[in-house]
Write a protein that holds these residues in place. Structure first.
Motif, PDB file in Angstrom:
ATOM      1  N   ALA A 209       0.832  -1.210   0.000  1.00 10.20           N
ATOM      2  CA  ALA A 209       0.000   0.000   0.000  1.00 10.20           C
ATOM      3  C   ALA A 209       0.864   1.256   0.000  1.00 10.20           C
ATOM      4  O   ALA A 209       1.953   1.277   0.592  1.00 10.20           O
ATOM      5  N   ALA A 210       0.358   2.272  -0.671  1.00 10.18           N
ATOM      6  CA  ALA A 210       0.962   3.609  -0.611  1.00 10.18           C
ATOM      7  C   ALA A 210      -0.108   4.581  -0.133  1.00 10.18           C
ATOM      8  O   ALA A 210      -1.309   4.352  -0.341  1.00 10.18           O
ATOM      9  N   LEU A 211       0.316   5.642   0.527  1.00 11.43           N
ATOM     10  CA  LEU A 211      -0.614   6.636   1.075  1.00 11.43           C
ATOM     11  C   LEU A 211      -0.514   7.931   0.261  1.00 11.43           C
ATOM     12  O   LEU A 211       0.576   8.477   0.103  1.00 11.43           O
ATOM     13  N   LEU A 212      -1.657   8.384  -0.226  1.00 11.61           N
ATOM     14  CA  LEU A 212      -1.695   9.641  -0.983  1.00 11.61           C
ATOM     15  C   LEU A 212      -2.496  10.671  -0.189  1.00 11.61           C
ATOM     16  O   LEU A 212      -3.683  10.463   0.066  1.00 11.61           O
ATOM     17  N   LEU A 213      -1.854  11.728   0.217  1.00 17.17           N
ATOM     18  CA  LEU A 213      -2.543  12.795   0.956  1.00 17.17           C
ATOM     19  C   LEU A 213      -2.690  13.982   0.021  1.00 17.17           C
ATOM     20  O   LEU A 213      -1.706  14.628  -0.358  1.00 17.17           O
ATOM     21  N   VAL A 214      -3.939  14.241  -0.348  1.00 12.93           N
ATOM     22  CA  VAL A 214      -4.213  15.173  -1.444  1.00 12.93           C
ATOM     23  C   VAL A 214      -4.858  16.463  -0.923  1.00 12.93           C
ATOM     24  O   VAL A 214      -5.987  16.446  -0.407  1.00 12.93           O
ATOM     25  N   ASP A 215      -4.143  17.532  -0.997  1.00 13.91           N
ATOM     26  CA  ASP A 215      -4.712  18.880  -0.814  1.00 13.91           C
ATOM     27  C   ASP A 215      -5.273  19.140   0.587  1.00 13.91           C
ATOM     28  O   ASP A 215      -6.317  19.805   0.734  1.00 13.91           O
ATOM     29  N   HIS A 216      -4.581  18.631   1.607  1.00 12.62           N
ATOM     30  CA  HIS A 216      -4.960  19.019   2.973  1.00 12.62           C
ATOM     31  C   HIS A 216      -4.346  20.390   3.251  1.00 12.62           C
ATOM     32  O   HIS A 216      -3.397  20.528   4.014  1.00 12.62           O
ATOM     33  N   GLN A 217      -4.941  21.407   2.630  1.00 10.36           N
ATOM     34  CA  GLN A 217      -4.394  22.767   2.672  1.00 10.36           C
ATOM     35  C   GLN A 217      -5.227  23.648   3.592  1.00 10.36           C
ATOM     36  O   GLN A 217      -6.452  23.466   3.711  1.00 10.36           O
ATOM     37  N   ALA A 218      -4.563  24.603   4.204  1.00 13.52           N
ATOM     38  CA  ALA A 218      -5.223  25.441   5.221  1.00 13.52           C
ATOM     39  C   ALA A 218      -6.495  26.088   4.689  1.00 13.52           C
ATOM     40  O   ALA A 218      -7.524  26.115   5.370  1.00 13.52           O
ATOM     41  N   GLY A 219      -6.438  26.599   3.475  1.00 17.49           N
ATOM     42  CA  GLY A 219      -7.608  27.269   2.913  1.00 17.49           C
ATOM     43  C   GLY A 219      -8.722  26.285   2.632  1.00 17.49           C
ATOM     44  O   GLY A 219      -9.879  26.493   3.017  1.00 17.49           O
ATOM     45  N   LEU A 220      -8.387  25.183   1.969  1.00 18.11           N
ATOM     46  CA  LEU A 220      -9.424  24.203   1.610  1.00 18.11           C
ATOM     47  C   LEU A 220     -10.054  23.590   2.852  1.00 18.11           C
ATOM     48  O   LEU A 220     -11.271  23.355   2.892  1.00 18.11           O
ATOM     49  N   ILE A 221      -9.249  23.332   3.884  1.00 18.96           N
ATOM     50  CA  ILE A 221      -9.802  22.717   5.099  1.00 18.96           C
ATOM     51  C   ILE A 221     -10.814  23.671   5.754  1.00 18.96           C
ATOM     52  O   ILE A 221     -11.760  23.227   6.399  1.00 18.96           O
ATOM     53  N   SER A 222     -10.633  24.984   5.537  1.00 13.54           N
ATOM     54  CA  SER A 222     -11.616  25.943   6.071  1.00 13.54           C
ATOM     55  C   SER A 222     -12.987  25.745   5.451  1.00 13.54           C
ATOM     56  O   SER A 222     -13.984  26.199   5.990  1.00 13.54           O
ATOM     57  N   LEU A 223     -13.052  25.085   4.300  1.00 14.40           N
ATOM     58  CA  LEU A 223     -14.340  24.854   3.643  1.00 14.40           C
ATOM     59  C   LEU A 223     -15.049  23.627   4.194  1.00 14.40           C
ATOM     60  O   LEU A 223     -16.218  23.397   3.897  1.00 14.40           O
ATOM     61  N   VAL A 224     -14.329  22.815   4.977  1.00 15.62           N
ATOM     62  CA  VAL A 224     -14.894  21.537   5.430  1.00 15.62           C
ATOM     63  C   VAL A 224     -15.961  21.792   6.490  1.00 15.62           C
ATOM     64  O   VAL A 224     -15.684  22.417   7.520  1.00 15.62           O
ATOM     65  N   GLN A 225     -17.179  21.335   6.201  1.00 14.84           N
ATOM     66  CA  GLN A 225     -18.295  21.538   7.136  1.00 14.84           C
ATOM     67  C   GLN A 225     -18.930  20.215   7.547  1.00 14.84           C
ATOM     68  O   GLN A 225     -19.892  20.210   8.308  1.00 14.84           O
ATOM     69  N   ASP A 226     -18.429  19.095   7.035  1.00 15.02           N
ATOM     70  CA  ASP A 226     -19.059  17.820   7.403  1.00 15.02           C
ATOM     71  C   ASP A 226     -18.379  17.177   8.609  1.00 15.02           C
ATOM     72  O   ASP A 226     -18.776  16.089   9.024  1.00 15.02           O
ATOM     73  N   PHE A 227     -17.384  17.837   9.155  1.00 17.67           N
ATOM     74  CA  PHE A 227     -16.788  17.420  10.430  1.00 17.67           C
ATOM     75  C   PHE A 227     -16.522  18.686  11.233  1.00 17.67           C
ATOM     76  O   PHE A 227     -16.368  19.757  10.648  1.00 17.67           O
ATOM     77  N   SER A 228     -16.434  18.559  12.563  1.00 15.51           N
ATOM     78  CA  SER A 228     -16.010  19.722  13.338  1.00 15.51           C
ATOM     79  C   SER A 228     -14.517  19.927  13.069  1.00 15.51           C
ATOM     80  O   SER A 228     -13.802  18.971  12.745  1.00 15.51           O
ATOM     81  N   PRO A 229     -14.044  21.175  13.169  1.00 19.03           N
ATOM     82  CA  PRO A 229     -12.646  21.447  12.817  1.00 19.03           C
ATOM     83  C   PRO A 229     -11.635  20.592  13.593  1.00 19.03           C
ATOM     84  O   PRO A 229     -10.690  20.067  13.019  1.00 19.03           O
ATOM     85  N   ASN A 230     -11.841  20.470  14.890  1.00 16.75           N
ATOM     86  CA  ASN A 230     -10.885  19.698  15.695  1.00 16.75           C
ATOM     87  C   ASN A 230     -10.893  18.236  15.307  1.00 16.75           C
ATOM     88  O   ASN A 230      -9.853  17.591  15.178  1.00 16.75           O
ATOM     89  N   GLU A 231     -12.093  17.702  15.124  1.00 17.87           N
ATOM     90  CA  GLU A 231     -12.240  16.288  14.780  1.00 17.87           C
ATOM     91  C   GLU A 231     -11.559  16.008  13.441  1.00 17.87           C
ATOM     92  O   GLU A 231     -10.834  15.025  13.288  1.00 17.87           O
TER      93      GLU A 231
END
Lengths: 210, 209
Positions: free
Chosen positions: B15-37
């Motif tokens: 297996a290889a792990l691909l972490l795609v675009d966990h960027q500060a700005g984009l993460i600010s758009l995430v609303q389906d989880f609480s920020p800390n979680e």
């Protein structure tokens, strides 16, 4: 019930900043934005003085959302030097006092801080304060719930955007009634636009029948 | 039960792990989880990559713009990982350097997480399926605007054959057996699952008596 007297009221729109808006979790940000703009619009319609302020807008908190001053071109912006509670800024208090009105309609982001602190301070300074909860945004629902309890205990009157606008409007029997309808339909209650459109269409259909 | 079903387990050797675009700005758009979680989940998956020594590839989308920089803790945990700052490709799979880095690992199982789910995760996941990879999407380390867009993305990926997992599921399937390293896995879980940490604290306190 004592109406909010539009001629004795100043509106304070505090820290509606692009960065702070990113922290809002108790209300969908598009709703918050629409409500804040609705307040600015109704102040403009009623020629009510508006004072805005921003908390360290050069930092991550970000600038005021431009829509506020677009909707209220007459609004006066008072910068501050770092004070978290806008009421701790002598310039800000001076601006409120210079207007001389004794009732304040206040909204601020974040609710627990930028709305609550100056609301409580203004009550202590002898003002009648209406805090508009849904034109303020907070980082959690729990934070908003306990903040409402706190400000009520201090003598602040919590209210929502719709109630503020309606209480200022007082009656539909006024020449600018349709301008109020637009504020409801464009900002405070977008579903109202759908009702208006449906009603107009039904009226038009009836007319072609007769 | 489908008799032709084959349970393809994640393997730490394939297996290889691909972490795609966990960027500060984009993460600010995430609303389906609480920020800390959400941040906790992302860092937990990042730590899984390190703990299981998975070849890990980091990529960002247009990081000089409002999408913002990669969350620094991710880079700190994988300082030597290939880091592909895509100048414009929305689908990471459209970037040759990214695909080349994946092929270089020689791995056939791809674990993918990113922001936002229906774009930065779904697009490369679907491309990887098309190219014959086994794809595992880490649902709780991928975030988006709301539950509707998230569900649509999950259905789309799932119907293409992507396997949907959580970071905890990934960790356990990679580890296979507690006896492989009890303390190491325990440390991983206690760092990112406060509830598990509490259980361990209570357990050790009782055993000390």
């Amino acid at each position: 019930m004592s109406h909010i007297n539009p001629n004795d009221t100043t509106m304070l729109l505090i820290d509606h900043q692009s960065g702070l808006f990113q922290l809002v979790k108790d209300i969908p940000v598009p709703d918050l934005r629409r409500n804040a703009i609705a307040l600015a619009k109704v102040a403009t319609l009623l020629k009510m003085p508006v004072i805005t302020s921003a908390s360290v807008p050069d930092g991550p908190n970000g600038p005021l959302i431009p829509e506020i001053h677009q909707a209220a071109p007459h609004a006066q912006y008072v910068g501050r030097k770092g004070e978290i509670n806008v009421w701790d800024s002598p310039d800000f208090v001076k601006a409120v006092e210079a207007i001389g009105r004794k009732t304040l309609i206040l909204a601020g982001t974040l609710t627990s801080v930028c709305m609550a602190f100056p609301s409580i301070s203004a009550v202590a300074a002898g003002y009648k304060v209406y805090a508009v909860v849904d034109a303020s945004g907070n980082s959690s629902v729990m934070g908003t719930d306990l903040t409402i309890a706190r400000i009520v205990q201090a003598g602040v009157i919590p209210i929502d955007t719709l109630a503020v606008i309606s209480e200022l409007q007082q009656t539909w029997n006024r020449p600018d009634a349709m301008k109020f309808a637009d504020i409801y339909a464009d900002n405070a209650m977008p579903h109202y636009r759908l009702l208006i459109e449906s009603y107009d269409k039904a009226q038009a259909v009836q007319k072609t029948k007769s | 039960m489908n008799k032709t079903f084959k349970y393809n387990r994640l393997s730490k050797d394939d297996a290889a792990l691909l972490l795609v675009d966990h960027q500060a700005g984009l993460i600010s758009l995430v609303q389906d989880f609480s920020p800390n979680e959400f941040k906790n989940n992302v860092l937990a998956l990042t730590a899984c990559g390190k703990y299981f020594k998975l070849p890990t590839i980091l990529t960002t989308s247009f990081e000089d713009g409002p999408n913002g920089p990669l969350v620094p803790e991710i880079k700190a945990m994988h300082p030597d990982a290939p880091y592909i700052a895509r100048p414009g490709n929305i689908n990471a799979w459209d970037n040759e350097d990214f695909v080349r880095a994946i092929k270089k690992t020689g791995r056939k199982q791809l674990i993918i997480a990113g922001v936002v789910t229906e774009v930065c995760v779904a697009f490369p996941a679907l491309s990887a399926i098309e190219e014959g990879y086994e794809v595992f999407v880490v649902t709780d380390a991928s975030g988006t605007f709301n539950e509707v867009t998230r569900d649509a993305a999950w259905f789309r990926m799932q119907s293409a054959g992507v396997q949907m997992m959580s970071w905890f599921g990934v960790a356990c399937e990679l580890h296979r057996d507690w006896r492989n390293d009890i303390e190491g896995l325990g440390a991983l879980f206690s760092s990112y699952l406060p509830n598990y940490r509490n259980l361990m604290t209570s357990y050790f306190a009782i055993n000390k008596k």
